[in-house]
Enzyme design. Structure first.
Site, PDB file in Angstrom:
ATOM      1  N   ASP A 180       3.612  17.379 -40.978  1.00  0.00           N
ATOM      2  CA  ASP A 180       3.003  18.736 -40.887  1.00  0.00           C
ATOM      3  C   ASP A 180       2.668  18.451 -39.139  1.00  0.00           C
ATOM      4  OD1 ASP A 180       1.762  21.003 -40.264  1.00  0.00           O
ATOM      5  OD2 ASP A 180       0.178  20.911 -41.775  1.00  0.00           O
ATOM      6  N   ASN A 227      13.436  19.048 -34.499  1.00  0.00           N
ATOM      7  CA  ASN A 227      13.931  20.261 -34.613  1.00  0.00           C
ATOM      8  C   ASN A 227      12.573  21.271 -35.168  1.00  0.00           C
ATOM      9  OD1 ASN A 227      15.798  22.336 -35.896  1.00  0.00           O
ATOM     10  ND2 ASN A 227      14.762  21.456 -37.692  1.00  0.00           N
ATOM     11  N   TYR A 259       5.546  31.896 -27.901  1.00  0.00           N
ATOM     12  CA  TYR A 259       6.956  30.996 -28.415  1.00  0.00           C
ATOM     13  C   TYR A 259       7.792  30.466 -27.096  1.00  0.00           C
ATOM     14  CZ  TYR A 259      11.112  29.751 -30.604  1.00  0.00           C
ATOM     15  OH  TYR A 259      12.072  29.069 -31.427  1.00  0.00           O
ATOM     16  N   ALA A 267       6.789  30.145 -23.911  1.00  0.00           N
ATOM     17  CA  ALA A 267       6.062  29.126 -23.039  1.00  0.00           C
ATOM     18  C   ALA A 267       6.163  27.862 -23.930  1.00  0.00           C
ATOM     19  CB  ALA A 267       4.580  29.584 -22.926  1.00  0.00           C
ATOM     20  N   LYS A 324       8.381  26.480 -25.856  1.00  0.00           N
ATOM     21  CA  LYS A 324       9.625  25.879 -25.717  1.00  0.00           C
ATOM     22  C   LYS A 324       9.962  25.714 -24.046  1.00  0.00           C
ATOM     23  CE  LYS A 324      10.920  26.021 -30.098  1.00  0.00           C
ATOM     24  NZ  LYS A 324      11.300  24.614 -30.583  1.00  0.00           N
ATOM     25  N   ILE A 345      20.509  32.707 -34.007  1.00  0.00           N
ATOM     26  CA  ILE A 345      21.028  32.148 -35.234  1.00  0.00           C
ATOM     27  C   ILE A 345      20.567  32.529 -36.356  1.00  0.00           C
ATOM     28  CG2 ILE A 345      21.408  29.670 -35.850  1.00  0.00           C
ATOM     29  CD1 ILE A 345      22.143  30.057 -33.123  1.00  0.00           C
TER      30      ILE A 345
END
Length: 274
Positions: free
Chosen positions: A57, A84, A149, A151, A153, A182
């Site tokens: 986790d 991932n 999100y 930021a 990445k 995707i």
């Protein structure tokens, strides 16, 4: 790294891109270890044959070290790390709860960084290794109501790009893979934040409607997995791989168009007029 008798650790390997990567690496003869927050939920017939499934986790700050302790000396034998696993999050910048942002960065940034630190000594000693950060094209093309999100990445890509310069002399290469739209069903698992009666409600609804449609019509996760495998086996993998959403065209436009115009194009593609 053209050989395929490698030991690979893939986080988030029970669905979407992660599952496709696990299957692709196992098919090439790699020894694959993969993680999930709840691997026990996976029925035997849903598992890829020969793959070892462990619990991790990433939202738990102690998660990576606990995994390393469970693996023992095996953590030093990891040749390939695919970071991932992550959380997808949306919500107006003004209304994002601090706790949600903290959890997102722990999951998407701090967890992968710590896991990378744990496998690096073994890679460096052996003189070879690959670390792949699965990012997002939103890091390069931020979108309204996806600020946290995007930021997270972008931060992950920043770590990877700088660390790549430190580690390449030792034969260890870090690359970022930025998928676009995707078809993984991630929209169903995205955490969403919106205050009751929010002034942003219409904007958020429009953005999510377009985002979810783009993802439903997106490329298959196996296509992203093939790109990741290419980065793993390449003698000198690239710093950045982009796949989906008509890449590399958006990156070409980003170089030649004014920044403000590019932001308007990204917004318009999601039904927003700026």
């Amino acid at each position: 790294m053209a050989q395929t008798d490698l030991t690979a650790l893939v986080t988030g390997g029970t669905s979407g891109i992660g599952r496709a990567v696990v299957a692709a690496l196992a098919a090439k003869g790699c020894t694959v270890i993969t993680t999930s927050r709840d691997p026990e939920r996976l029925a035997p017939e849903q598992r890829v044959s020969g793959v070892r499934y462990l619990r991790l986790d990433l939202s738990d700050p102690d998660g990576p070290d606990a995994l390393a302790e469970e693996l023992g000396e095996e953590i030093g034998a990891v040749d390939v790390l695919i970071n991932n696993a992550g959380e997808s999050q949306s919500g107006p910048f003004e209304e994002l709860p601090s706790a949600a942002i903290d959890r997102l960065f722990q999951t998407n940034v701090f967890g992968p960084v710590r896991l990378s630190q744990l496998v690096l000594p073994g890679m460096r000693r052996r003189g070879h290794g690959r670390i792949i950060m699965v990012g997002s094209m939103l890091a390069s093309f931020p979108l309204a109501h996806r600020s946290s999100y995007a930021a997270s990445k972008a931060a992950l890509a920043g770590f990877a790009t700088a660390a790549r310069q430190e580690l390449s002399p030792f034969g260890v290469w870090i690359s970022v893979v930025e998928p676009g739209s995707i078809a993984t069903g991630i929209g169903l698992r995205r955490t969403k934040y919106l205050d009751e009666g929010s002034v942003y409600a219409t904007d958020v609804s429009t953005m999510l409607e377009h985002l979810d449609r783009n993802e439903r019509d997106g490329i298959a996760p196996e296509t992203v997995a093939a790109t990741i495998v290419d980065a793993v086996i390449s003698p000198r993998p690239r710093e950045l791989y982009a796949v989906g959403s008509r890449a590399p065209l958006p990156f070409l436009l980003k170089r030649i168009l004014p920044r403000g115009l590019m932001s308007k194009i990204v917004a318009a593609q999601h039904g927003l007029r700026r």
